[in-house]
Motif scaffolding. Structure first.
Motif, PDB file in Angstrom:
ATOM      1  N   VAL A 129     -30.007   7.238  38.804  1.00 33.72           N
ATOM      2  CA  VAL A 129     -30.374   8.556  39.327  1.00 33.72           C
ATOM      3  C   VAL A 129     -31.852   8.783  39.052  1.00 33.72           C
ATOM      4  O   VAL A 129     -32.246   9.011  37.905  1.00 33.72           O
ATOM      5  CB  VAL A 129     -29.538   9.674  38.685  1.00 33.72           C
ATOM      6  CG1 VAL A 129     -29.951  11.033  39.252  1.00 33.72           C
ATOM      7  CG2 VAL A 129     -28.050   9.436  38.904  1.00 33.72           C
ATOM      8  N   LEU A 131     -35.243  10.574  38.496  1.00 35.42           N
ATOM      9  CA  LEU A 131     -35.640  11.920  38.094  1.00 35.42           C
ATOM     10  C   LEU A 131     -37.150  12.058  38.206  1.00 35.42           C
ATOM     11  O   LEU A 131     -37.880  11.058  38.188  1.00 35.42           O
ATOM     12  CB  LEU A 131     -35.186  12.205  36.660  1.00 35.42           C
ATOM     13  CG  LEU A 131     -33.669  12.255  36.431  1.00 35.42           C
ATOM     14  CD1 LEU A 131     -33.354  12.423  34.951  1.00 35.42           C
ATOM     15  CD2 LEU A 131     -33.023  13.367  37.250  1.00 35.42           C
ATOM     16  N   ARG A 136     -40.169  17.926  33.493  1.00 38.28           N
ATOM     17  CA  ARG A 136     -38.803  17.840  32.992  1.00 38.28           C
ATOM     18  C   ARG A 136     -37.814  18.119  34.125  1.00 38.28           C
ATOM     19  O   ARG A 136     -38.101  18.903  35.022  1.00 38.28           O
ATOM     20  CB  ARG A 136     -38.582  18.875  31.877  1.00 38.28           C
ATOM     21  CG  ARG A 136     -39.405  18.639  30.624  1.00 38.28           C
ATOM     22  CD  ARG A 136     -39.115  19.750  29.622  1.00 38.28           C
ATOM     23  NE  ARG A 136     -39.827  19.555  28.371  1.00 38.28           N
ATOM     24  CZ  ARG A 136     -39.710  20.365  27.321  1.00 38.28           C
ATOM     25  NH1 ARG A 136     -38.926  21.434  27.392  1.00 38.28           N
ATOM     26  NH2 ARG A 136     -40.393  20.118  26.218  1.00 38.28           N
ATOM     27  N   PRO A 137     -36.637  17.499  34.096  1.00 35.77           N
ATOM     28  CA  PRO A 137     -35.661  17.747  35.161  1.00 35.77           C
ATOM     29  C   PRO A 137     -35.051  19.137  35.053  1.00 35.77           C
ATOM     30  O   PRO A 137     -34.924  19.699  33.960  1.00 35.77           O
ATOM     31  CB  PRO A 137     -34.610  16.658  34.937  1.00 35.77           C
ATOM     32  CG  PRO A 137     -34.716  16.331  33.480  1.00 35.77           C
ATOM     33  CD  PRO A 137     -36.165  16.487  33.123  1.00 35.77           C
ATOM     34  N   THR A 138     -34.655  19.665  36.193  1.00 33.19           N
ATOM     35  CA  THR A 138     -33.957  20.946  36.222  1.00 33.19           C
ATOM     36  C   THR A 138     -32.519  20.768  35.752  1.00 33.19           C
ATOM     37  O   THR A 138     -32.034  19.646  35.561  1.00 33.19           O
ATOM     38  CB  THR A 138     -33.955  21.527  37.639  1.00 33.19           C
ATOM     39  OG1 THR A 138     -33.205  20.637  38.500  1.00 33.19           O
ATOM     40  CG2 THR A 138     -35.376  21.673  38.186  1.00 33.19           C
ATOM     41  N   GLU A 141     -30.669  18.711  38.273  1.00 37.17           N
ATOM     42  CA  GLU A 141     -31.067  17.303  38.193  1.00 37.17           C
ATOM     43  C   GLU A 141     -30.451  16.631  36.973  1.00 37.17           C
ATOM     44  O   GLU A 141     -30.007  15.476  37.046  1.00 37.17           O
ATOM     45  CB  GLU A 141     -32.586  17.190  38.172  1.00 37.17           C
ATOM     46  CG  GLU A 141     -33.234  17.567  39.495  1.00 37.17           C
ATOM     47  CD  GLU A 141     -34.728  17.778  39.388  1.00 37.17           C
ATOM     48  OE1 GLU A 141     -35.404  17.764  40.430  1.00 37.17           O
ATOM     49  OE2 GLU A 141     -35.236  17.973  38.250  1.00 37.17           O
ATOM     50  N   ARG A 142     -30.398  17.332  35.858  1.00 34.79           N
ATOM     51  CA  ARG A 142     -29.779  16.751  34.662  1.00 34.79           C
ATOM     52  C   ARG A 142     -28.284  16.536  34.880  1.00 34.79           C
ATOM     53  O   ARG A 142     -27.716  15.542  34.424  1.00 34.79           O
ATOM     54  CB  ARG A 142     -30.006  17.658  33.441  1.00 34.79           C
ATOM     55  CG  ARG A 142     -31.452  17.757  32.993  1.00 34.79           C
ATOM     56  CD  ARG A 142     -31.552  18.372  31.592  1.00 34.79           C
ATOM     57  NE  ARG A 142     -30.901  19.679  31.507  1.00 34.79           N
ATOM     58  CZ  ARG A 142     -31.486  20.823  31.827  1.00 34.79           C
ATOM     59  NH1 ARG A 142     -32.740  20.832  32.275  1.00 34.79           N
ATOM     60  NH2 ARG A 142     -30.838  21.968  31.683  1.00 34.79           N
ATOM     61  N   THR A 144     -26.813  15.899  37.757  1.00 27.57           N
ATOM     62  CA  THR A 144     -26.664  14.719  38.621  1.00 27.57           C
ATOM     63  C   THR A 144     -26.921  13.443  37.835  1.00 27.57           C
ATOM     64  O   THR A 144     -26.253  12.423  38.044  1.00 27.57           O
ATOM     65  CB  THR A 144     -27.619  14.812  39.811  1.00 27.57           C
ATOM     66  OG1 THR A 144     -27.391  16.030  40.522  1.00 27.57           O
ATOM     67  CG2 THR A 144     -27.411  13.640  40.767  1.00 27.57           C
ATOM     68  N   ALA A 145     -27.870  13.477  36.917  1.00 26.74           N
ATOM     69  CA  ALA A 145     -28.186  12.290  36.113  1.00 26.74           C
ATOM     70  C   ALA A 145     -27.002  11.840  35.273  1.00 26.74           C
ATOM     71  O   ALA A 145     -26.913  10.668  34.885  1.00 26.74           O
ATOM     72  CB  ALA A 145     -29.396  12.572  35.221  1.00 26.74           C
ATOM     73  N   VAL A 206     -30.921  12.774  43.752  1.00 24.69           N
ATOM     74  CA  VAL A 206     -30.501  14.151  43.499  1.00 24.69           C
ATOM     75  C   VAL A 206     -30.490  14.894  44.831  1.00 24.69           C
ATOM     76  O   VAL A 206     -31.504  15.002  45.506  1.00 24.69           O
ATOM     77  CB  VAL A 206     -31.446  14.850  42.506  1.00 24.69           C
ATOM     78  CG1 VAL A 206     -31.020  16.301  42.301  1.00 24.69           C
ATOM     79  CG2 VAL A 206     -31.449  14.104  41.165  1.00 24.69           C
TER      80      VAL A 206
END
Length: 351
Positions: A129, A131, A136-138, A141-142, A144-145, A206
């Protein structure tokens, strides 16, 4: 005998809602090398009233292998059942319509299938995934990761057709893209099959989402109830699934309800105390989601709003699941269940 000749024939099944990502998925599949699939079944799972021509550009190299079947909004579990039952190959590879098979994917898949033992029911892929590198990921996004570390995920899973037949495929009571893969895997393992981890890699970008996507995701709490009814309380550990914050959500929601009830009864001090607990619980939850993120104004506002609404929504869907699935009985250990619904062989058409 060459590697391509030694590879058992396989079909690819892709449930789809006609998203633009489907074209990119097929393009990557066309560029994934050899040996390619002998059949590709696209299961159009849009509602019947929206079933116009599927908006997809099929690469020329795949055109004679693509079939379209119709799921009619039955959900991804039902769509996958339609897909694998339309195929006759000994292996079926399930892909999501928003994944990108990597270059050399077909060669790596051939190696994964060649390494499968006779009691191997499925071989999962390694999910990547991507990023953002500059921030920093939202929260979305986190989330989905988390697919990259999921134990069993049908974003890219090769299944032996005989194993699917033995356990009657996916349980179509799972109407969302949630827990249906873990349920299938647990039933396969219970029936004596093994699930291996392959070496092929698939990218799961994402997907764009609006700011309320986390609220809609709370419907999965009802699916967790179904999982517990079917597989017992230990399914979380056996599936390596995160437990989430349901106990905290129930406590925060209970505090809010207690505060409102005390206020209506004229018990102001008790209402203030319960209200303080509700506020502290909500603030803690919001900060737990804000702190690891980019902390932009839009992200903070979204986290504040959704953190206020998620606890009661999660509690509601959990209670809804308890009512809806109250008659579900645990699966007998070591015995595959009878499918909830055996759909007729779908009508498929060539592209």
């Amino acid at each position: 005998m060459s590697g391509a000749d030694a590879t058992p024939p396989y079909a690819v099944v892709i449930p789809t809602l006609g998203r633009p990502s489907l074209t990119a998925c097929l393009r990557a599949l066309a560029d994934a090398g050899e040996p390619g699939p002998s059949r590709i079944v696209l299961v159009d799972d849009r509602p019947p009233e929206r079933c116009t021509a599927l908006p997809v550009a099929v690469p020329d190299v795949l055109r004679d292998r693509v079939e379209i079947a119709f799921g009619c909004a039955g959900g991804p579990a039902a769509a996958r059942n339609i897909g694998w039952r339309a195929a006759r190959e000994p292996w079926v590879v399930f892909l999501d319509d928003d994944v990108i098979p990597s270059p050399g994917w077909a060669t790596a898949l051939a190696a994964d299938l060649a390494a499968a033992t006779p009691d191997t029911a499925a071989v999962t892929a390694r999910i990547a995934v991507p990023l953002p590198a500059d921030r920093r990921p939202t929260d979305w996004e986190r989330g989905t990761a988390g697919l990259a570390t999921a134990r069993w995920i049908t974003a890219d899973m090769a299944c032996r057709t005989a194993a699917l037949r033995a356990v009657d495929g996916f349980d179509e009571r799972f109407r969302r893209a949630f827990r249906e893969d873990a349920d299938l895997a647990l039933r396969m393992v219970s029936a004596g099959w093994q699930i291996a981890t392959g070496r092929r890699t698939t990218t799961h970008p994402v997907r764009p989402a609006d700011r309320l996507v986390s609220l809609r995701a709370q419907a999965g709490n009802a699916d967790d109830v179904l999982m517990t009814r079917l597989h017992g309380r230990s399914w979380w550990r056996r599936a390596d699934a995160p437990r989430g914050r349901r106990p905290a959500h129930l406590a925060v929601t209970g505090a809010a309800l207690a505060s409102a009830a005390c206020a209506l009864a004229g018990r102001r001090r008790a209402a203030a105390g319960w209200g303080a607990l509700w506020g502290l619980g909500t603030a803690e939850f919001a900060w737990a989601r804000i702190a690891p993120g980019p902390r932009t104004g839009d992200e903070v506002a979204t986290m504040a709003l959704t953190s206020l609404l998620i606890p009661p929504l999660a509690s509601y869907h959990w209670l809804r699941g308890l009512v809806r699935h109250r008659a579900v009985r645990p699966l007998p250990p070591g015995r595959p269940p009878t499918a909830a619904r055996q759909p007729a062989r779908p009508r498929a058409e060539r592209v």
